[in-house]
Design an enzyme around this catalytic site. Structure first.
Site, PDB file in Angstrom:
ATOM      1  N   LYS A 164       4.649  27.047  -0.475  1.00  0.00           N
ATOM      2  CA  LYS A 164       3.244  27.610  -0.470  1.00  0.00           C
ATOM      3  C   LYS A 164       2.959  28.050  -1.694  1.00  0.00           C
ATOM      4  O   LYS A 164       3.634  28.650  -2.405  1.00  0.00           O
ATOM      5  CB  LYS A 164       3.256  29.059   0.517  1.00  0.00           C
ATOM      6  CG  LYS A 164       2.038  29.403   0.869  1.00  0.00           C
ATOM      7  CD  LYS A 164       1.131  28.423   1.691  1.00  0.00           C
ATOM      8  CE  LYS A 164      -0.178  29.154   2.133  1.00  0.00           C
ATOM      9  NZ  LYS A 164      -0.965  28.076   3.059  1.00  0.00           N
ATOM     10  N   ARG A 196      -0.850  22.227  -5.752  1.00  0.00           N
ATOM     11  CA  ARG A 196       0.005  21.375  -5.039  1.00  0.00           C
ATOM     12  C   ARG A 196       0.819  20.302  -5.773  1.00  0.00           C
ATOM     13  O   ARG A 196       1.883  20.104  -6.029  1.00  0.00           O
ATOM     14  CB  ARG A 196      -0.786  20.626  -3.799  1.00  0.00           C
ATOM     15  CG  ARG A 196      -1.224  21.356  -2.904  1.00  0.00           C
ATOM     16  CD  ARG A 196      -1.634  20.654  -1.801  1.00  0.00           C
ATOM     17  NE  ARG A 196      -2.724  19.930  -1.853  1.00  0.00           N
ATOM     18  CZ  ARG A 196      -4.102  19.848  -1.701  1.00  0.00           C
ATOM     19  NH1 ARG A 196      -4.326  21.086  -1.119  1.00  0.00           N
ATOM     20  NH2 ARG A 196      -4.874  18.881  -1.975  1.00  0.00           N
ATOM     21  N   SER A 233       1.727  23.082  -0.133  1.00  0.00           N
ATOM     22  CA  SER A 233       0.410  23.715   0.562  1.00  0.00           C
ATOM     23  C   SER A 233      -0.123  24.828  -0.039  1.00  0.00           C
ATOM     24  O   SER A 233       0.573  25.842  -0.438  1.00  0.00           O
ATOM     25  CB  SER A 233       0.810  23.988   1.966  1.00  0.00           C
ATOM     26  OG  SER A 233      -0.323  24.511   2.778  1.00  0.00           O
ATOM     27  N   SER A 234      -1.245  24.706  -0.344  1.00  0.00           N
ATOM     28  CA  SER A 234      -2.062  25.783  -1.178  1.00  0.00           C
ATOM     29  C   SER A 234      -2.938  26.851  -0.184  1.00  0.00           C
ATOM     30  O   SER A 234      -3.352  26.307   0.700  1.00  0.00           O
ATOM     31  CB  SER A 234      -3.398  25.222  -2.259  1.00  0.00           C
ATOM     32  OG  SER A 234      -2.620  24.216  -3.078  1.00  0.00           O
ATOM     33  N   GLU A 299      -2.091  11.841   2.700  1.00  0.00           N
ATOM     34  CA  GLU A 299      -3.336  11.823   2.021  1.00  0.00           C
ATOM     35  C   GLU A 299      -3.945  10.621   1.978  1.00  0.00           C
ATOM     36  O   GLU A 299      -3.397   9.515   1.975  1.00  0.00           O
ATOM     37  CB  GLU A 299      -2.868  12.085   0.524  1.00  0.00           C
ATOM     38  CG  GLU A 299      -2.204  11.042  -0.293  1.00  0.00           C
ATOM     39  CD  GLU A 299      -2.134  11.384  -1.937  1.00  0.00           C
ATOM     40  OE1 GLU A 299      -2.762  12.296  -2.266  1.00  0.00           O
ATOM     41  OE2 GLU A 299      -1.674  10.408  -2.610  1.00  0.00           O
ATOM     42  N   GLY A 346      -1.940  18.133   4.853  1.00  0.00           N
ATOM     43  CA  GLY A 346      -2.561  17.088   3.900  1.00  0.00           C
ATOM     44  C   GLY A 346      -2.448  17.398   2.444  1.00  0.00           C
ATOM     45  O   GLY A 346      -2.099  18.544   2.101  1.00  0.00           O
ATOM     46  N   ALA A 348      -1.226  15.292  -0.711  1.00  0.00           N
ATOM     47  CA  ALA A 348       0.119  14.842  -1.123  1.00  0.00           C
ATOM     48  C   ALA A 348       0.069  14.635  -2.636  1.00  0.00           C
ATOM     49  O   ALA A 348       0.907  13.445  -2.977  1.00  0.00           O
ATOM     50  CB  ALA A 348       0.514  13.689  -0.269  1.00  0.00           C
TER      51      ALA A 348
END
Length: 366
Positions: A164, A196, A233-234, A299, A346, A348
């Site tokens: 994260k 990411r 994941s942001s 993606e 989502g 990638a």
């Protein structure tokens, strides 16, 4: 060597604030709240900058767990790694996966390496460090620390690294500007990709998948640089990276195993089957093995095509390409795994080859 037992529990949710399933398992004794190390979740938000279902889910979980742990909600968030991935398009089903860890003796007769988990944090980043070498270097250091925490010494035993990471907001961009520094981008949405991507490159450096001499300008530009096991994941709710390493270790007394494969594109069914087969869950499943969950990245192929056929995901101004990709890959995996309650994230960038991404599977052994 310390021996631990890892538990993995997948729990359906009726909404981002629903903690009833977790509380029921704690109430029944199935989960010891003091043993919870990490919680990964899929929430029904848009997965974008303004997806507050992620923060809402974490807040609900922290509030529910606080009295069980005798801690404040803020302290719970420091103790447990929470990674919420927004977006349950198509047949994807909202759920959380709870990982526990406790000290345990390895049973006599247990052979082979079993699932192990480790966690580490980076320091807080300055806004101008996101998407750049500082984030790559600090992430690589944290990945190695998480491997040590998991009792994993061989990088080939690492099958999934969930991170994260932060993103930029207008306020954070202005703070950097006030110090005379420029950020990698001024767009909050684009900053998610930069963060990411840099985080994924940090994983690749730590595991020896690529060399460490990466330049700032390589981020989001060098498609040939990627990790086969990174999933990043942001989120708006933090300014550091939370790193969770999942792999197999001889020091684990767990009844679970993890394996992975790499999807070359969004319709790579063979790779999904290879990941399932790696833990005995292929077309002819081994007796005594049960699917727990599948974790994958998705993606839209950046060259605008999939196996020579043009796609329109990147040109659709009504729906984000990341939402298209999650729906497509989620449907593929759900069809092969037999469940829509799978973790598909989502975005990638540098996570597998361009247009593809890693896919990992956890199986329970009887």
């Amino acid at each position: 060597m310390r021996t631990t037992a890892v538990g993995v529990f997948k729990i359906a949710t009726r909404g981002p604030g629903d903690v009833s399933g977790l509380m029921a398992m704690i109430g029944s004794g199935a989960i010891d709240p003091t043993s919870i190390l990490a919680i990964l979740g899929k929430t029904e938000g848009n997965g974008g900058v303004n997806d507050f279902t992620r923060e809402y889910a974490v807040a609900a979980l922290c509030t529910a767990l606080a009295p069980k742990l005798g801690l404040s909600s803020e302290a719970v968030e420091q103790r447990i790694a929470f990674v919420m991935s927004g977006g349950t398009e198509g047949v994807l089903s909202p759920h959380i996966t709870v990982f526990t860890r406790r000290e345990a003796e390895r049973p006599a007769g247990m052979s082979g390496k079993r699932l192990s988990i480790g966690m580490a944090h980076t320091r807080d980043f300055l806004p101008e460090e996101l998407g750049r070498s500082a984030q790559i270097t600090e992430t690589a250091t944290a990945v190695k620390a998480a491997m040590e925490d998991a009792g994993i010494t061989d990088p080939t035993d690492v099958h999934f690294v969930q991170i994260k990471c932060p993103l930029l907001t207008s306020e954070r961009v202005e703070a950097a500007k006030a110090r005379g520094n420029k950020t990698a981008t001024t767009s909050s949405y684009s900053s998610m990709a930069y963060s990411r991507g840099a985080s994924a490159l940090g994983v690749a450096v730590a595991l020896g998948e690529i060399a460490s001499d990466i330049r700032d300008e390589d981020v989001l530009r060098r498609d040939d640089l990627f990790s086969n096991v990174a999933s990043t994941s942001s989120g708006i709710e933090l300014m550091h990276n939370v790193v969770i390493v999942l792999g197999n270790s001889a020091s684990s007394a767990s009844t679970f195993e993890i394996g992975h494969a790499v999807m070359d594109d969004a319709i790579d069914a063979a790779a999904v089957m290879s990941a399932l087969t790696s833990v005995g869950l292929g077309t002819t499943p081994q007796p005594g093995r049960e699917l727990v969950n599948v974790f994958a990245k998705a993606e839209a192929s950046p060259d605008g095509s999939v196996r020579g056929d043009r796609h329109t995901m990147l040109e659709d101004t009504d729906i984000s390409s990341t939402r298209h990709a999650r729906a497509a890959v989620g449907g593929l995996i759900a069809g092969l795994a037999g469940t829509g309650a799978v973790y598909v994230s989502g975005g990638a960038e540098h996570q597998g080859p361009a247009g593809g991404g890693p896919v990992a599977v956890i199986a329970r052994l009887s």
